[in-house]
Design a protein around this motif. Structure first.
Motif, PDB file in Angstrom:
ATOM      1  N   VAL A  13      25.032  23.489  44.501  1.00  0.00           N
ATOM      2  CA  VAL A  13      25.292  24.154  43.222  1.00  0.00           C
ATOM      3  C   VAL A  13      24.222  24.240  42.484  1.00  0.00           C
ATOM      4  N   LEU A  14      23.736  25.467  42.262  1.00  0.00           N
ATOM      5  CA  LEU A  14      22.603  25.603  40.991  1.00  0.00           C
ATOM      6  C   LEU A  14      23.476  26.167  39.877  1.00  0.00           C
ATOM      7  N   THR A  15      23.068  25.305  38.786  1.00  0.00           N
ATOM      8  CA  THR A  15      23.683  25.680  37.251  1.00  0.00           C
ATOM      9  C   THR A  15      22.434  25.739  36.301  1.00  0.00           C
ATOM     10  N   ILE A  16      22.876  26.956  35.959  1.00  0.00           N
ATOM     11  CA  ILE A  16      21.889  27.405  34.431  1.00  0.00           C
ATOM     12  C   ILE A  16      22.675  27.455  33.256  1.00  0.00           C
ATOM     13  N   THR A  17      22.502  26.431  32.501  1.00  0.00           N
ATOM     14  CA  THR A  17      23.149  26.249  31.219  1.00  0.00           C
ATOM     15  C   THR A  17      22.491  27.138  30.081  1.00  0.00           C
ATOM     16  N   LEU A  18      22.918  27.976  29.257  1.00  0.00           N
ATOM     17  CA  LEU A  18      22.027  28.661  28.248  1.00  0.00           C
ATOM     18  C   LEU A  18      22.393  27.906  26.868  1.00  0.00           C
ATOM     19  N   VAL A  19      23.828  27.624  26.537  1.00  0.00           N
ATOM     20  CA  VAL A  19      24.262  27.126  25.604  1.00  0.00           C
ATOM     21  C   VAL A  19      25.644  26.434  25.993  1.00  0.00           C
TER      22      VAL A  19
END
Length: 69
Positions: A13-19
């Motif tokens: 799983v690839l997770t991109i967290t912005l805020v």
């Protein structure tokens, strides 16, 4: 804050967290493509993007480049 881009190789799983979500309300998740989820708070606040089965969508080199910055 958590790392902006994180890859869990075990879960793939690839997770991109912005805020991070604020304390003022719940988080809604929307599947925008099979296995791709966007988490929102309110109508227009994108918090996070999660890509399941990431290694089937991106090469190991692409994932490493994203995670390393």
């Amino acid at each position: 804050m958590n790392r902006l881009i994180h890859y869990d190789a075990v879960a793939d799983v690839l997770t991109i967290t912005l805020v991070q979500p604020s304390q003022d309300g719940g988080v809604d998740s929307l599947e925008v493509d099979p296995g791709v989820f966007c988490d929102f708070q309110g109508k227009h606040r994108l918090l996070r993007v999660e890509v399941q089965d990431a290694s089937k969508r991106y090469s190991a080199e692409e994932i490493a480049r994203l995670v390393m910055g």
